[in-house]
Write an enzyme that holds these catalytic residues in place. Structure first.
Site, PDB file in Angstrom:
ATOM      1  N   PHE A 145      43.517  69.573  95.565  1.00  0.00           N
ATOM      2  CA  PHE A 145      42.076  69.561  95.781  1.00  0.00           C
ATOM      3  C   PHE A 145      41.483  68.375  95.040  1.00  0.00           C
ATOM      4  O   PHE A 145      41.712  68.201  93.846  1.00  0.00           O
ATOM      5  CB  PHE A 145      41.435  70.869  95.324  1.00  0.00           C
ATOM      6  CG  PHE A 145      40.078  71.063  95.942  1.00  0.00           C
ATOM      7  CD1 PHE A 145      39.955  71.601  97.221  1.00  0.00           C
ATOM      8  CD2 PHE A 145      38.931  70.676  95.272  1.00  0.00           C
ATOM      9  CE1 PHE A 145      38.707  71.748  97.817  1.00  0.00           C
ATOM     10  CE2 PHE A 145      37.674  70.821  95.858  1.00  0.00           C
ATOM     11  CZ  PHE A 145      37.569  71.358  97.128  1.00  0.00           C
ATOM     12  N   VAL A 146      40.715  67.545  95.767  1.00  0.00           N
ATOM     13  CA  VAL A 146      40.174  66.331  95.157  1.00  0.00           C
ATOM     14  C   VAL A 146      38.649  66.318  95.182  1.00  0.00           C
ATOM     15  O   VAL A 146      38.031  66.946  96.048  1.00  0.00           O
ATOM     16  CB  VAL A 146      40.713  65.057  95.857  1.00  0.00           C
ATOM     17  CG1 VAL A 146      42.174  64.841  95.553  1.00  0.00           C
ATOM     18  CG2 VAL A 146      40.473  65.109  97.361  1.00  0.00           C
ATOM     19  N   ARG A 203      30.290  64.804  93.358  1.00  0.00           N
ATOM     20  CA  ARG A 203      30.232  63.822  94.447  1.00  0.00           C
ATOM     21  C   ARG A 203      29.994  62.412  93.922  1.00  0.00           C
ATOM     22  O   ARG A 203      30.325  61.425  94.560  1.00  0.00           O
ATOM     23  CB  ARG A 203      29.089  64.162  95.415  1.00  0.00           C
ATOM     24  CG  ARG A 203      29.278  65.456  96.182  1.00  0.00           C
ATOM     25  CD  ARG A 203      28.296  65.510  97.335  1.00  0.00           C
ATOM     26  NE  ARG A 203      28.112  66.847  97.868  1.00  0.00           N
ATOM     27  CZ  ARG A 203      28.874  67.401  98.802  1.00  0.00           C
ATOM     28  NH1 ARG A 203      29.895  66.729  99.293  1.00  0.00           N
ATOM     29  NH2 ARG A 203      28.632  68.617  99.232  1.00  0.00           N
ATOM     30  N   LYS A 230      44.969  64.510 103.965  1.00  0.00           N
ATOM     31  CA  LYS A 230      45.776  65.392 103.124  1.00  0.00           C
ATOM     32  C   LYS A 230      47.027  65.791 103.891  1.00  0.00           C
ATOM     33  O   LYS A 230      46.935  66.408 104.951  1.00  0.00           O
ATOM     34  CB  LYS A 230      44.953  66.624 102.733  1.00  0.00           C
ATOM     35  CG  LYS A 230      45.312  67.193 101.384  1.00  0.00           C
ATOM     36  CD  LYS A 230      44.566  68.473 101.105  1.00  0.00           C
ATOM     37  CE  LYS A 230      43.257  68.240 100.394  1.00  0.00           C
ATOM     38  NZ  LYS A 230      42.666  69.520  99.921  1.00  0.00           N
ATOM     39  N   GLY A 242      29.870  65.081 102.731  1.00  0.00           N
ATOM     40  CA  GLY A 242      30.959  64.404 102.030  1.00  0.00           C
ATOM     41  C   GLY A 242      31.127  62.920 102.333  1.00  0.00           C
ATOM     42  O   GLY A 242      31.687  62.177 101.531  1.00  0.00           O
ATOM     43  N   ASP A 245      33.189  67.061  97.013  1.00  0.00           N
ATOM     44  CA  ASP A 245      32.644  67.979  96.009  1.00  0.00           C
ATOM     45  C   ASP A 245      33.543  69.186  95.762  1.00  0.00           C
ATOM     46  O   ASP A 245      34.415  69.510  96.560  1.00  0.00           O
ATOM     47  CB  ASP A 245      31.300  68.529  96.492  1.00  0.00           C
ATOM     48  CG  ASP A 245      31.482  69.563  97.600  1.00  0.00           C
ATOM     49  OD1 ASP A 245      32.070  69.206  98.645  1.00  0.00           O
ATOM     50  OD2 ASP A 245      31.079  70.732  97.415  1.00  0.00           O
ATOM     51  N   ASP A 273      34.923  62.390 105.123  1.00  0.00           N
ATOM     52  CA  ASP A 273      35.541  62.108 103.841  1.00  0.00           C
ATOM     53  C   ASP A 273      37.037  62.388 103.869  1.00  0.00           C
ATOM     54  O   ASP A 273      37.837  61.591 103.400  1.00  0.00           O
ATOM     55  CB  ASP A 273      34.853  62.910 102.712  1.00  0.00           C
ATOM     56  CG  ASP A 273      34.706  64.391 103.022  1.00  0.00           C
ATOM     57  OD1 ASP A 273      35.156  64.851 104.099  1.00  0.00           O
ATOM     58  OD2 ASP A 273      34.133  65.116 102.183  1.00  0.00           O
ATOM     59  N   ASP A 290      41.760  67.479 106.429  1.00  0.00           N
ATOM     60  CA  ASP A 290      42.552  68.490 105.733  1.00  0.00           C
ATOM     61  C   ASP A 290      43.285  69.319 106.790  1.00  0.00           C
ATOM     62  O   ASP A 290      44.332  68.901 107.276  1.00  0.00           O
ATOM     63  CB  ASP A 290      41.616  69.311 104.836  1.00  0.00           C
ATOM     64  CG  ASP A 290      42.324  70.362 104.008  1.00  0.00           C
ATOM     65  OD1 ASP A 290      43.556  70.258 103.841  1.00  0.00           O
ATOM     66  OD2 ASP A 290      41.661  71.294 103.520  1.00  0.00           O
TER      67      ASP A 290
HETATM   68  P1  IMP Z   1      39.240  70.513 107.496  1.00  0.00           P
HETATM   69  O1  IMP Z   1      38.336  71.056 108.550  1.00  0.00           O
HETATM   70  O2  IMP Z   1      40.169  71.539 106.953  1.00  0.00           O
HETATM   71  O3  IMP Z   1      39.963  69.259 107.893  1.00  0.00           O
HETATM   72  O4  IMP Z   1      38.339  70.222 106.257  1.00  0.00           O
HETATM   73  C1  IMP Z   1      37.561  69.158 106.182  1.00  0.00           C
HETATM   74  C2  IMP Z   1      36.431  69.415 105.212  1.00  0.00           C
HETATM   75  O5  IMP Z   1      36.822  70.284 104.119  1.00  0.00           O
HETATM   76  C3  IMP Z   1      36.092  68.116 104.600  1.00  0.00           C
HETATM   77  O6  IMP Z   1      35.065  67.486 105.331  1.00  0.00           O
HETATM   78  C4  IMP Z   1      35.664  68.499 103.205  1.00  0.00           C
HETATM   79  O7  IMP Z   1      34.292  68.809 103.221  1.00  0.00           O
HETATM   80  C5  IMP Z   1      36.415  69.757 102.881  1.00  0.00           C
HETATM   81  N1  IMP Z   1      37.617  69.520 102.045  1.00  0.00           N
HETATM   82  C6  IMP Z   1      38.909  69.624 102.403  1.00  0.00           C
HETATM   83  N2  IMP Z   1      39.743  69.327 101.383  1.00  0.00           N
HETATM   84  C7  IMP Z   1      38.945  69.007 100.349  1.00  0.00           C
HETATM   85  C8  IMP Z   1      39.208  68.578  98.990  1.00  0.00           C
HETATM   86  O8  IMP Z   1      40.347  68.419  98.527  1.00  0.00           O
HETATM   87  N3  IMP Z   1      38.110  68.359  98.229  1.00  0.00           N
HETATM   88  C9  IMP Z   1      36.832  68.499  98.679  1.00  0.00           C
HETATM   89  N4  IMP Z   1      36.546  68.885  99.931  1.00  0.00           N
HETATM   90  C10 IMP Z   1      37.594  69.133 100.762  1.00  0.00           C
HETATM   91 MG    MG Z   2      32.946  67.598 104.649  1.00  0.00          MG
END
Ligand code: IMP
Ligand code: MG
Length: 180
Positions: A146-147, A159, A125, A38, A153, A94, A97
């Site tokens: 969701f973006v 992407r 987020k 990402g 992606d 990227d 979350d």
């Molecule tokens: P986390 O571990 O929950 O913080 O998630 C991080 C990973 O989830 C990011 O590196 C993204 O690959 C993916 N991700 C989380 N939210 C989104 C979104 O809204 N769109 C696309 N990918 C996301």
């Molecule tokens: Mg990622």
């Protein structure tokens, strides 16, 4: 799809981040470590805005998603990691979350004995975090949608969009995978 952050806003945000990072590191050599996949577009734009000696490296983190917007099990692959022992590392992802990916990557990296590790994400987020660790730098805070685009992606598509868009409905995806 609805544009959340335009190409121009992204460009300005990346330049602002780079200025912050330049100011903090005072020209100290840096290893900018992009999280595959990402971060690749963010990585390539950000490093070209930085005015200090740097190396670029990659690390892979994947939480299997497929045609859904909920993360699966997280796998880290350090096979591509350059020598980071004794170096200042800036980990670049990227989006922040739940924060699980960032927290896990920071834990893994410490084992390679860098001099320091900070983190930067393009998007943060809001209201989703399940960990204590927060990124040191971020470009934009966004609501819980969701973006896609600019490296992000859905099912490995979108992407290449030059802006960040909110994904309203997933074409051809099962009903339970429609983004919240
Ligand atoms: P986390 O571990 O929950 O913080 O998630 C991080 C990973 O989830 C990011 O590196 C993204 O690959 C993916 N991700 C989380 N939210 C989104 C979104 O809204 N769109 C696309 N990918 C996301
Ligand atoms: Mg990622």
């Amino acid at each position: 799809m609805h544009t959340l952050i335009s190409e121009r806003q992204i460009r300005e945000g990346v330049a602002r981040l780079a200025a912050e990072i330049d100011a903090d590191y005072h020209g100290r050599p840096l290893t900018v470590l992009g999280v595959l996949t990402g971060s690749i577009i963010f990585l390539s734009d950000l490093v070209r805005c930085l005015n200090q000696p740097l190396r670029v490296g990659l690390i892979q983190a994947s939480s299997y998603r497929g045609p859904t917007t909920t993360p699966g099990e997280l796998t880290i692959n350090t096979a591509l990691l350059p020598q980071v022992a004794g170096r200042d590392v800036l980990l670049l992802d990227d989006i922040y979350d739940t924060g699980q990916t960032l927290a896990r990557l920071l834990r893994e990296l410490v084992q390679f004995e860098p001099r320091s590790v900070r983190s930067a994400v393009l998007l943060w987020k809001e209201g989703r975090q399940t960990v204590d660790v927060v990124p040191d730098y971020h470009g934009f805070k966004i609501p819980n949608v969701f973006v896609v685009g600019y490296g992000l992606d859905f099912n490995d598509e979108f992407r290449n969009l030059r802006h960040i868009a909110r994904l309203d409905a997933a074409p051809g995806a099962p009903a339970n995978s429609v983004p919240e």
